[in-house]
Each structure stands twice: as structure tokens, then as C-alpha cells.
Scaffold this motif. Structure first.
Motif, PDB file in Angstrom:
ATOM      1  N   GLY A  38       0.813  -1.215   0.000  1.00 20.43           N
ATOM      2  CA  GLY A  38       0.000   0.000   0.000  1.00 20.43           C
ATOM      3  C   GLY A  38       0.848   1.268   0.000  1.00 20.43           C
ATOM      4  N   ASP A  39       0.183   2.400  -0.202  1.00 24.33           N
ATOM      5  CA  ASP A  39       0.851   3.701  -0.246  1.00 24.33           C
ATOM      6  C   ASP A  39       1.099   4.237   1.163  1.00 24.33           C
ATOM      7  N   GLY A  40       2.130   5.062   1.264  1.00 25.08           N
ATOM      8  CA  GLY A  40       2.379   5.766   2.529  1.00 25.08           C
ATOM      9  C   GLY A  40       1.424   6.945   2.695  1.00 25.08           C
ATOM     10  N   GLY A  41       1.218   7.348   3.922  1.00 20.90           N
ATOM     11  CA  GLY A  41       0.328   8.477   4.201  1.00 20.90           C
ATOM     12  C   GLY A  41       1.009   9.816   3.947  1.00 20.90           C
ATOM     13  N   ASN A  78      -2.228  -4.119   0.671  1.00 23.25           N
ATOM     14  CA  ASN A  78      -2.628  -2.885  -0.015  1.00 23.25           C
ATOM     15  C   ASN A  78      -3.234  -1.859   0.935  1.00 23.25           C
ATOM     16  N   CYS A  79      -2.800  -1.913   2.197  1.00 27.64           N
ATOM     17  CA  CYS A  79      -3.301  -0.956   3.190  1.00 27.64           C
ATOM     18  C   CYS A  79      -2.469   0.328   3.154  1.00 27.64           C
ATOM     19  N   HIS A  80      -3.134   1.431   3.063  1.00 26.29           N
ATOM     20  CA  HIS A  80      -2.450   2.717   3.017  1.00 26.29           C
ATOM     21  C   HIS A  80      -2.125   3.202   4.431  1.00 26.29           C
ATOM     22  N   GLY A  81      -0.986   3.880   4.556  1.00 27.85           N
ATOM     23  CA  GLY A  81      -0.617   4.460   5.848  1.00 27.85           C
ATOM     24  C   GLY A  81      -1.500   5.654   6.191  1.00 27.85           C
ATOM     25  N   LYS A  82      -1.628   5.940   7.462  1.00 25.23           N
ATOM     26  CA  LYS A  82      -2.445   7.057   7.925  1.00 25.23           C
ATOM     27  C   LYS A  82      -1.753   8.377   7.633  1.00 25.23           C
ATOM     28  N   ARG A 126       4.354   5.676  -3.127  1.00 23.44           N
ATOM     29  CA  ARG A 126       3.428   4.654  -3.627  1.00 23.44           C
ATOM     30  C   ARG A 126       3.982   3.259  -3.387  1.00 23.44           C
ATOM     31  N   GLY A 127       3.095   2.355  -3.003  1.00 21.90           N
ATOM     32  CA  GLY A 127       3.493   0.964  -2.811  1.00 21.90           C
ATOM     33  C   GLY A 127       3.657   0.253  -4.144  1.00 21.90           C
ATOM     34  N   ASN A 128       4.258  -0.934  -4.108  1.00 18.96           N
ATOM     35  CA  ASN A 128       4.548  -1.610  -5.382  1.00 18.96           C
ATOM     36  C   ASN A 128       3.275  -2.042  -6.119  1.00 18.96           C
ATOM     37  N   ALA A 129       2.134  -2.118  -5.410  1.00 19.49           N
ATOM     38  CA  ALA A 129       0.883  -2.476  -6.086  1.00 19.49           C
ATOM     39  C   ALA A 129       0.503  -1.421  -7.121  1.00 19.49           C
ATOM     40  N   ARG A 130       0.938  -0.168  -6.901  1.00 18.65           N
ATOM     41  CA  ARG A 130       0.590   0.915  -7.819  1.00 18.65           C
ATOM     42  C   ARG A 130       1.379   0.857  -9.121  1.00 18.65           C
ATOM     43  N   PHE A 131       2.446   0.071  -9.166  1.00 17.93           N
ATOM     44  CA  PHE A 131       3.302   0.035 -10.357  1.00 17.93           C
ATOM     45  C   PHE A 131       3.072  -1.209 -11.217  1.00 17.93           C
ATOM     46  N   CYS A 142       9.154   0.138  -4.584  1.00 18.15           N
ATOM     47  CA  CYS A 142       8.103   1.067  -4.134  1.00 18.15           C
ATOM     48  C   CYS A 142       8.767   2.433  -3.977  1.00 18.15           C
ATOM     49  N   GLU A 143       7.988   3.433  -3.661  1.00 16.99           N
ATOM     50  CA  GLU A 143       8.549   4.774  -3.502  1.00 16.99           C
ATOM     51  C   GLU A 143       8.719   5.132  -2.036  1.00 16.99           C
TER      52      GLU A 143
END
Length: 427
Positions: A38-41, A78-82, A126-131, A142-143
């Protein structure tokens, strides 16, 4: 008496963005689960909030660094950070904010509740799921989150008063403010009794009121830092109307009046155009002949003139009646300060423009808003991320422009701090 602080320097730090996650879906009966990071907050922003509940900058002498909360890192599944919480820093109404790095005025907190963004939080990586794409089903990167923004800021309080009392020390400014308002300033018979600006609220017959400020005594040379005037002349800039208090019991009162106006002109030429009423004070200790002689000298200056005594209250009502009318007449005049730079996003701009500078025979430096962000979220130790980085540069036309400028194999190119060796065969 509380300490009056009208200047301070602080550092604000926005929250950093959380890192994206590199994770994979691994569940029973799910074949080739694929990327699942998932993506970072997003990091928290820093805002200044104007409030009338504060009157000085004293709080900022005890604490000088203010940090917003950073965003949480992305997680598996795929959980995004807060997102990080935004930070709101309360400021007295009337504070202007200057960036010490650029020396630009970036905010003018001139009204109750005004809120200004001064440092933007970093975006989450962005997490690797986004790529994942049809061609690239298992991205191995990931980023990282975008870094925080740090700004060194100077705070300067300019009192928001409708009427400013100016004049030499002991002219009777503190006495006047104590007569017409509920303010109780320190009053004594020695120079510089008033060491800080005093504020008072004068009630109008209609029920509303206006704010009057007793500015500490000015002397000749105040605009150059002599006496106390240099420290407090800035507060006169905010006043719509100036009352020039003159002690008519001393010789050369007209010359003292001229000296103060010269200092106002030197400090800010706009102050000489401000509406000004002359108030001749201490009429209770001089005879009528002397009053008429002084009055004649001042009438030659084509200014409105009032003769008062703060002891006997002579002329006070007439003066207040004129102030009420004058404030209504100039109510819509805008008090301008420096031009405010509102381009606060320049610190993390996402502009796609870039600039190539040749530093020496074999080195090229490339800068630009988007490139700065791109570099900040690229892990130079990760081969996949560096390949993506160079592919984006190629798509932006960076290498084509470098070739037009004569770049050669093995020349060094620096992109927003990341050093690369140019190879024509690769690009």
C-alpha cells in the motif's frame, strides 16, 4: 506587567510522507498473488492561524521549532498508511511572516481567524501495487515518501490599531489613552516611561468602538535606531489615523513636531500621507496668550488642530467626536505593507519544466520542480527504481536536450542531487 515581544524567529517543519510498502499477496489457493504493498500516508501541513487571544510573540521565545506529524508507512494487503495530522500554530492578529532564506514576505495575518499554509507536508510514497501493469506484473520496488519541508521564518507583530498616538516622550500620550479608554498605562515624569505599546478600546456613543495605540516616544534619529522609536515605528504603519500629541508647555514645540514627522517620512514615506490630527496638550499649565501663539504656528501647517488637557479633560469630547467622523471617512482605505509572496508551493513544486546548466567541461546540472520530487522519492540503491528514474528523464526529453548541448559519453549529469554517468548507447 507582561513582557511585550513583537519579533521572533522560528523553524517550522512539515510532516514527511510515509514510505510505500513492498509486499506480496500470499494466500492459500491464490496462485501468483502479485504485488500487495500500500501507499504511505501524506505528511501533515503547517498552518498559521490568527487569533485575537494573543497580544505578543512571547510564546515563541520559549519554543522555536514546530513540527507537524509525519505520515505512516504503507502496509501489506494494499493498506495505506495514515496521513499525518496538520499543525495549526496560533499567532496574534497583525503578525507578518518573512522567509529568512528568500527574505520574502509570505503571510500577513491581518484579520481574526485568517489561516495561511506555510509548509506543505510531503506526499506519501506509492506501494509496489501501484506500479503493476500488464507488462510488469511483479514490480520489485516502491517509492519512499516525500521529505518534509523546513523553513526558517521571522515573525513581526504590527499592532492592528485604528488610531496611533505619536509624539515626543512625555508629550502626554499615555495620559490621553488613560482618559479616553480603560487602559491603565504606567505614567511618570521621566523620558521613556512607556517602554511597550499600550492598547486601549474607546467606546463610541453608537455602541461600537475603535482601538487606539500609544506608541512609545519617538526622538530625532528614531528611524536610524535611536531611542525606542526604531523598535516600535512598525506599529504606526497599521494605524488608519495618527494623533500627533505635542507638549505646548515646552519651548520650540513646532520644531519637535517637525522632527517627528521627518522620522516618520524616513521610516516609511507612506506615513507622511496618512491622515494626521495635531493635538496640543497640557493647556492647563500655560496661559491663553501662549496657547494662541503656539496655535498660530501650527495652523500654518494646514492640519486639523485640537487643544486639550488630559488633566482637566478640556477639549477631549471635541477631539473624540472628530476621531469618530475621521475613522468613518477613511474606513475603506487599504493599509498596504510589502507585496506578499503567496507562492508557498514553490518548496515542493510539481512543475514539469526543468533547466540544464553546464557546470564545467564534463558536468551538467539539471534542476526543476518535478525532477526534485522525482529524485526525493527514488532509492538510488534500488536498480529497478533507478531504471524507472532514467526512463522518466528520457520521456521528458532530458537526454535529447543534453545531446543538443554536446554531452559526451561518461560525462557527469546531476539531476536534483542524483549523479549519473551519461552513456549514449544506453539512452
Amino acid at each position: 506587567m507582561s513582557t511585550f515581544i513583537d519579533k521572533a524567529k522560528i523553524k517550522v517543519v512539515s510532516g514527511a510522507g510515509g514510505n510505500g510498502a513492498l509486499a506480496w499477496r500470499r494466500e492459500k489457493y491464490v496462485d501468483k498473488g502479485g504485488p500487495f504493498g500500500g501507499d504511505g500516508g501524506k505528511g501533515g501541513d503547517v498552518y498559521f492561524l490568527a487569533t485575537s487571544n494573543m497580544s505578543t510573540l512571547l510564546d515563541f521565545t520559549h519554543k522555536s521549532v514546530y513540527k507537524a506529524q509525519s505520515g505512516e508507512n504503507g502496509k501489506s494487503k494494499n493498506c495505506h498508511g495514515k496521513n499525518g495530522a496538520d499543525l495549526y500554530i496560533k499567532m496574534p492578529v497583525g503578525v507578518v511572516v518573512r522567509d529568512l532564506k528568500t527574505n520574502k514576505l509570505i503571510a500577513d495575518l491581518d484579520s481574526e481567524g485568517k489561516t495561511v499554509l506555510v509548509a506543505k507536508g510531503g506526499r506519501g510514497g506509492r506501494g509496489n501495487a501501484r506500479f503493476a501493469t500488464a507488462q510488469k506484473r511483479a514490480p520489485q520496488f516502491c517509492e519512499p515518501g516525500e521529505p518534509s519541508i523546513e523553513r526558517e521564518l521571522e515573525l513581526e507583530l504590527k499592532l492592528l490599531a485604528d488610531v496611533g498616538l505619536i509624539g515626543l516622550p512625555n508629550a502626554g500620550k499615555s495620559s490621553l489613552i488613560s482618559v479616553i479608554s480603560a487602559a491603565k498605562p504606567k505614567i511618570a515624569d521621566y523620558p521613556f516611561t512607556t517602554l511597550i505599546p499600550n492598547l486601549g478600546v474607546v467606546k463610541k456613543p453608537q455602541g461600537d468602538g475603535f482601538v487606539v495605540a500609544d506608541i512609545p516616544g519617538l526622538i530625532e534619529g528614531a528611524s536610524k535606531g535611536l531611542g525606542l522609536g526604531h523598535e516600535f515605528l512598525r506599529h504606526v504603519q497599521r494605524c488608519k489615523l495618527l494623533l500627533h500629541i505635542v507638549d505646548i508647555s515646552i519651548p520650540n514645540s513646532i520644531e519637535n513636531y517637525k522632527k517627528i514627522n521627518i522620522e516618520l517620512e524616513k521610516f516609511d514615506s507612506e506615513l507622511s500621507k496618512r491622515k494626521q490630527i495635531i493635538v496640543l496638550n497640557k493647556a492647563d499649565i500655560v496661559d491663553n496668550e501662549q496657547i494662541e501663539a503656539v496655535k498660530k504656528e501650527f495652523l500654518d501647517h494646514n492640519k486639523e488642530l485640537f487643544i486639550i488637557s488630559t488633566v482637566t479633560h478640556k477639549g477631549i469630547k471635541e477631539l473624540l467626536d472628530r476621531i469618530y467622523i475621521a475613522l468613518d471617512e477613511i474606513e475603506d482605505i487599504e493599509i498596504k505593507l510589502d507585496i506578499v509572496d503567496e507562492d508557498l508551493d514553490s518548496y515542493n513544486n510539481d512543475d514539469s519544466n526543468y533547466e540544464i546548466t553546464k557546470l564545467n567541461k564534463n558536468t551538467y546540472n539539471i534542476t526543476g520542480g518535478k525532477l526534485k520530487r522525482l529524485a526525493s522519492v527514488t532509492d538510488i540503491k534500488n536498480t529497478s527504481q533507478m531504471k524507472r528514474f532514467t526512463n522518466i528523464l528520457d520521456a521528458m526529453g532530458v537526454y535529447e536536450n543534453l545531446r543538443a548541448q554536446g554531452v559526451q559519453n561518461n560525462d557527469t549529469i546531476i539531476v536534483a542531487g542524483i549523479e549519473l554517468a551519461y552513456n549514449d548507447d544506453y539512452y
